[in-house]
Write a protein that holds these residues in place. Structure first.
Motif, short mmCIF file in Angstrom:
data_model
loop_
_atom_site.label_atom_id
_atom_site.label_comp_id
_atom_site.label_asym_id
_atom_site.label_seq_id
_atom_site.Cartn_x
_atom_site.Cartn_y
_atom_site.Cartn_z
N ALA A 1 0.72 -1.06 -0.16
CA ALA A 1 -0.04 -0.02 0.05
C ALA A 1 0.82 1.29 -0.07
N ARG A 2 1.90 1.17 0.82
CA ARG A 2 2.82 2.27 0.79
C ARG A 2 3.44 2.59 -0.42
N ALA A 3 3.90 1.72 -1.23
CA ALA A 3 4.53 1.63 -2.28
C ALA A 3 3.74 2.42 -3.44
N ASN A 4 2.55 2.37 -3.25
CA ASN A 4 1.19 2.71 -4.43
C ASN A 4 0.48 3.89 -3.87
N HIS A 5 1.03 4.43 -2.50
CA HIS A 5 -0.19 5.31 -1.80
C HIS A 5 0.41 6.70 -1.62
N ASP A 6 -0.40 7.64 -1.66
CA ASP A 6 -0.16 9.01 -1.60
C ASP A 6 -1.02 9.76 -0.65
N ASN A 7 -1.97 8.94 -0.05
CA ASN A 7 -2.78 9.66 1.08
C ASN A 7 -3.86 10.55 0.59
N GLY A 8 -4.13 10.57 -0.90
CA GLY A 8 -4.76 11.68 -1.39
C GLY A 8 -4.28 13.17 -1.03
N ARG A 9 -3.22 13.20 -0.28
CA ARG A 9 -2.56 14.34 -0.01
C ARG A 9 -1.80 15.16 -1.11
N SER A 10 -1.74 16.35 -1.37
CA SER A 10 -1.20 16.83 -2.57
C SER A 10 0.34 16.71 -2.13
N ASN A 11 1.08 16.27 -3.03
CA ASN A 11 2.56 16.30 -2.73
C ASN A 11 3.43 17.16 -3.71
N GLY A 12 2.66 18.28 -4.38
CA GLY A 12 3.04 18.84 -5.36
C GLY A 12 3.37 18.22 -6.68
N ASP A 13 4.54 18.39 -7.19
CA ASP A 13 4.91 17.83 -8.40
C ASP A 13 6.09 16.76 -8.23
N LEU A 14 6.23 16.06 -7.07
CA LEU A 14 6.90 15.19 -6.75
C LEU A 14 7.10 13.86 -7.74
N GLU A 15 7.93 13.71 -8.25
CA GLU A 15 8.15 12.36 -9.08
C GLU A 15 8.30 11.36 -8.17
N LYS A 16 7.42 10.24 -8.06
CA LYS A 16 7.91 9.15 -7.34
C LYS A 16 8.91 8.41 -7.74
N ILE A 17 9.72 7.70 -6.71
CA ILE A 17 10.70 7.05 -7.07
C ILE A 17 10.14 5.48 -6.92
N ARG A 18 10.10 4.56 -7.71
CA ARG A 18 9.98 3.20 -7.58
C ARG A 18 11.04 2.32 -7.98
N ARG A 19 11.40 1.52 -7.02
CA ARG A 19 12.74 0.57 -7.27
C ARG A 19 12.08 -0.91 -6.86
N SER A 20 12.55 -1.97 -7.27
CA SER A 20 12.35 -3.13 -6.60
C SER A 20 13.20 -3.37 -5.45
N GLU A 21 12.66 -4.31 -4.62
CA GLU A 21 13.45 -4.70 -3.32
C GLU A 21 14.74 -5.08 -3.66
N ASP A 22 15.20 -5.72 -4.81
CA ASP A 22 16.62 -5.81 -4.89
C ASP A 22 17.33 -4.63 -5.39
N GLU A 23 16.65 -3.66 -5.96
CA GLU A 23 17.24 -2.54 -6.22
C GLU A 23 17.74 -1.65 -4.91
N TRP A 24 16.64 -1.65 -3.99
CA TRP A 24 16.84 -1.00 -2.80
C TRP A 24 17.90 -1.69 -1.89
N ARG A 25 17.96 -3.05 -2.06
CA ARG A 25 18.96 -3.59 -1.01
C ARG A 25 20.41 -3.36 -1.82
N GLU A 26 20.70 -2.83 -2.89
CA GLU A 26 21.74 -2.50 -3.28
C GLU A 26 22.15 -1.05 -2.95
N ILE A 27 21.20 -0.22 -2.80
CA ILE A 27 21.34 1.33 -2.51
C ILE A 27 21.53 1.45 -1.00
N LEU A 28 20.86 0.45 -0.28
CA LEU A 28 21.00 0.72 1.47
C LEU A 28 21.79 -0.21 2.02
N THR A 29 22.02 0.09 3.28
CA THR A 29 22.65 -0.66 4.14
C THR A 29 21.67 -1.77 4.56
N LYS A 30 22.13 -2.83 5.37
CA LYS A 30 21.08 -3.79 5.81
C LYS A 30 20.19 -3.16 6.72
#
Length: 168
Positions: free
Chosen positions: A27-56
């Motif tokens: 839900a978090r990955a696809n949810h904006d709460n109906g709240r206006s977040n301006g013109d923010l472009e969402k970043i969508r990465r796979s779980e594997d991509e996040w694991r490469e970028i972030l520490t454990k």
């Protein structure tokens, strides 16, 4: 109640948080709460991509809605002027002048850059809380409470590993 019914019931209770966690992650990955977040472009990465970028540890907090131990963040003692940004995508979330010592063991702020966050109801601990996350990447930041200082009365209680500090 026989032993089999007890074991089945206990198993269902034990698995409920895992099922709810997975549902909340999706839900978090696809949810904006109906709240206006301006013109923010969402970043969508796979779980594997996040694991490469972030520490454990960062992955556990930002992507699995984990919590770091109280008092463990080096940001608790940060008092320079600057901006606190999301550790996942570097979106600015807090200004240093909003930070205060809540004596909880986590970096806390009395305000947030509202268009840069999203919120959702969190019932994982059998208590209703408001979780907030980065509006751009969906990374879990922490929870907001109504026991903060004036002028807002809010305590945005953040995981230190979910933030990076950028000095002014």
């Amino acid at each position: 109640m026989n032993r089999r019914h007890f074991v089945l019931g206990a198993s269902a209770v034990a698995l409920t948080p895992l099922v709810l966690h997975r549902l909340s992650y999706e839900a978090r990955a696809n949810h904006d709460n109906g709240r206006s977040n301006g013109d923010l472009e969402k970043i969508r990465r796979s779980e594997d991509e996040w694991r490469e970028i972030l520490t454990k540890e960062e992955f556990h907090i930002l992507r699995e809605e984990g919590t770091e131990p109280a008092g463990s963040s080096k940001l608790n003692d940060e008092d320079r002027d600057g901006t606190y940004v999301c550790a996942g995508c570097e979106l600015p979330l807090f200004k240093s002048e909003w930070k205060y010592d809540s004596r909880t063991g986590w970096p806390s702020f009395w305000d947030v850059i509202h268009e840069h966050i999203g919120t959702k109801v969190d019932r994982k601990l059998f208590v209703t809380r408001t979780e907030y996350h980065c509006a751009r990447c969906g990374g879990h930041q922490g929870h907001v409470f109504d026991d903060g200082p004036e002028p807002t009365g809010k305590r945005w209680c953040n995981n230190g590993l979910a933030l990076k500090f950028v000095p002014a």
